[in-house]
Design a protein around this motif. Structure first.
Motif, short mmCIF file in Angstrom:
data_model
loop_
_atom_site.label_atom_id
_atom_site.label_comp_id
_atom_site.label_asym_id
_atom_site.label_seq_id
_atom_site.Cartn_x
_atom_site.Cartn_y
_atom_site.Cartn_z
N ASP A 257 -14.59 10.19 -2.19
CA ASP A 257 -14.59 10.32 -0.74
C ASP A 257 -15.95 10.82 -0.27
N VAL A 258 -16.41 10.27 0.84
CA VAL A 258 -17.72 10.63 1.39
C VAL A 258 -17.56 10.97 2.87
N CYS A 259 -18.20 12.05 3.26
CA CYS A 259 -18.27 12.43 4.67
C CYS A 259 -19.73 12.48 5.09
N VAL A 260 -20.03 11.95 6.26
CA VAL A 260 -21.36 12.08 6.83
C VAL A 260 -21.23 12.88 8.12
N ALA A 261 -21.94 14.00 8.18
CA ALA A 261 -21.87 14.88 9.34
C ALA A 261 -23.25 15.00 9.97
N PHE A 262 -23.38 14.56 11.21
CA PHE A 262 -24.64 14.64 11.94
C PHE A 262 -24.56 15.76 12.97
N VAL A 263 -25.45 16.73 12.84
CA VAL A 263 -25.57 17.82 13.81
C VAL A 263 -26.72 17.45 14.74
N CYS A 264 -26.40 17.14 16.00
CA CYS A 264 -27.36 16.55 16.93
C CYS A 264 -27.65 17.48 18.11
N GLU A 265 -28.92 17.54 18.50
CA GLU A 265 -29.29 18.30 19.69
C GLU A 265 -29.25 17.38 20.91
N PHE A 266 -28.22 16.58 20.97
CA PHE A 266 -27.93 15.68 22.08
C PHE A 266 -26.49 15.25 21.90
N ASP A 267 -25.96 14.48 22.83
CA ASP A 267 -24.57 14.03 22.75
C ASP A 267 -24.53 12.70 22.02
N PRO A 268 -24.19 12.69 20.72
CA PRO A 268 -24.36 11.47 19.92
C PRO A 268 -23.43 10.33 20.29
N LEU A 269 -22.24 10.65 20.78
CA LEU A 269 -21.28 9.60 21.12
C LEU A 269 -20.99 9.52 22.61
N GLY A 270 -21.64 10.36 23.41
CA GLY A 270 -21.40 10.35 24.85
C GLY A 270 -20.02 10.85 25.23
N GLU A 271 -19.41 11.69 24.39
CA GLU A 271 -18.06 12.18 24.63
C GLU A 271 -18.02 13.59 25.21
N ASN A 272 -19.16 14.26 25.21
CA ASN A 272 -19.25 15.63 25.72
C ASN A 272 -18.26 16.56 25.04
N CYS A 273 -18.12 16.40 23.72
CA CYS A 273 -17.27 17.31 22.96
C CYS A 273 -17.92 17.56 21.61
N SER A 274 -17.51 18.62 20.96
CA SER A 274 -18.09 18.95 19.67
C SER A 274 -17.06 19.73 18.86
N PRO A 275 -16.74 19.26 17.65
CA PRO A 275 -17.23 18.03 17.04
C PRO A 275 -16.39 16.82 17.46
N CYS A 276 -16.92 15.62 17.16
CA CYS A 276 -16.18 14.37 17.36
C CYS A 276 -15.96 13.74 15.99
N HIS A 277 -14.72 13.37 15.71
CA HIS A 277 -14.39 12.73 14.45
C HIS A 277 -14.10 11.25 14.71
N ALA A 278 -14.85 10.39 14.05
CA ALA A 278 -14.68 8.95 14.22
C ALA A 278 -13.99 8.40 12.98
N GLY A 279 -13.05 7.48 13.20
CA GLY A 279 -12.33 6.90 12.07
C GLY A 279 -11.92 5.47 12.32
N ARG A 280 -11.16 4.92 11.38
CA ARG A 280 -10.69 3.54 11.44
C ARG A 280 -9.27 3.53 11.99
N VAL A 281 -9.04 2.69 12.98
CA VAL A 281 -7.74 2.61 13.63
C VAL A 281 -7.35 1.14 13.78
N VAL A 282 -6.08 0.81 13.50
CA VAL A 282 -5.57 -0.53 13.76
C VAL A 282 -5.44 -0.70 15.27
N ARG A 283 -6.16 -1.65 15.83
CA ARG A 283 -6.20 -1.78 17.28
C ARG A 283 -4.82 -2.07 17.87
N GLU A 284 -4.04 -2.88 17.17
CA GLU A 284 -2.76 -3.31 17.73
C GLU A 284 -1.70 -2.20 17.73
N SER A 285 -1.76 -1.32 16.77
CA SER A 285 -0.71 -0.30 16.67
C SER A 285 -1.20 1.12 16.88
N GLY A 286 -2.53 1.31 16.75
CA GLY A 286 -3.06 2.66 16.86
C GLY A 286 -2.94 3.46 15.58
#
Length: 246
Positions: A107-136
């Motif tokens: 298993d690999v995790c990549v964590a970016f600590v940014c002095e800006f809003d990396p995803l434009g979500e205005n939250c910290s931290p943000c966890h991005a993952g894989r989701v089936v679009r049709e079912s969630g």
């Protein structure tokens, strides 16, 4: 060096040598205070014999077998999400032995600590993952991505850590004893200043060996020296410096 902070490349490079700091950092970022770091390698080179290799800010191995690439990023440049994808692929390939069954790929995790809003979500931290679009439904394949907006102040533990990371004089010995200890040592003791000086020398040697423009960029962006002092350290022609500054 008085203005340096942990989010600055050079200070983070030295702080990442301290295993206790890395454990505290990852415990907060991954929201797992019980995790254990068994090894942390700052400036870890992961190579691609057929293409682009990278030097990771810090690559940590955890006691449960996970690998975590932690990057401190001050400026929003290039394509951050594709960079995360590429880092993860190189770490996976570099840490997977020949003949390993796919179910045992680490298993690999990549964590970016940014002095800006990396995803434009205005939250910290943000966890991005894989989701089936049709079912969630969330899918797990051993890769996790964590994007930290170091500018958010919401009163949480990550926010407290980012205050220490981004504010030169900020410490929090009660909640973040290891981070505060290492930061104070580098900023306030002669031994720490010598360690920081050794990093400048390492970058100078690296630059003279071939990566002068990259080394110049790192020294100036970190605020350790001005452009002309960096050029002198790296023996870059003054006229070339003027062209770069322009």
């Amino acid at each position: 060096m008085g203005g340096l902070r942990p989010i600055d490349d050079l200070m983070f490079r030295v702080m990442a040598r301290d295993e206790a700091f890395c454990g505290e950092l990852l415990g907060v970022l991954l929201q797992d205070p019980k995790l254990e770091v068994v090894e942390c390698e700052p400036q870890s080179a992961v190579t691609n014999p057929h293409g682009r290799s990278v030097v990771l800010d810090a690559l940590c191995e955890l006691s449960d077998g996970r690998f975590v690439d932690v990057e401190a990023q001050r400026t929003d440049r290039d394509d951050l999400q594709r960079r995360v994808r590429y880092h993860a692929s190189l770490v996976t390939a570099d840490r997977t032995r020949l003949g390993t069954p796919f179910k045992d790929v680490p298993d690999v995790c990549v964590a970016f600590v940014c002095e800006f809003d990396p995803l434009g979500e205005n939250c910290s931290p943000c966890h991005a993952g894989r989701v089936v679009r049709e079912s969630g439904r969330v899918l797990e394949n051993g890769l996790s991505e964590v994007y930290v907006n170091a500018l958010v102040r919401d009163g949480g533990e990550v926010s407290a850590l980012m205050g220490v990371f981004t504010e030169a004089e900020a410490y929090d010995e009660e909640r973040l004893p290891e981070t505060s200890r290492v930061k104070r040592r580098l900023r306030e003791t002669e031994e720490g200043r010598e360690d920081m000086g050794s990093v400048i020398e390492e970058i100078r040697v690296e630059g003279r060996a071939g990566g002068r423009l990259e080394a110049f960029d790192r020294l100036v962006r970190a605020g350790l020296v001005d452009a002309h002092a960096a050029a002198a350290l790296l023996e870059i022609d003054p006229e070339e410096v003027e062209r770069m500054l322009a």
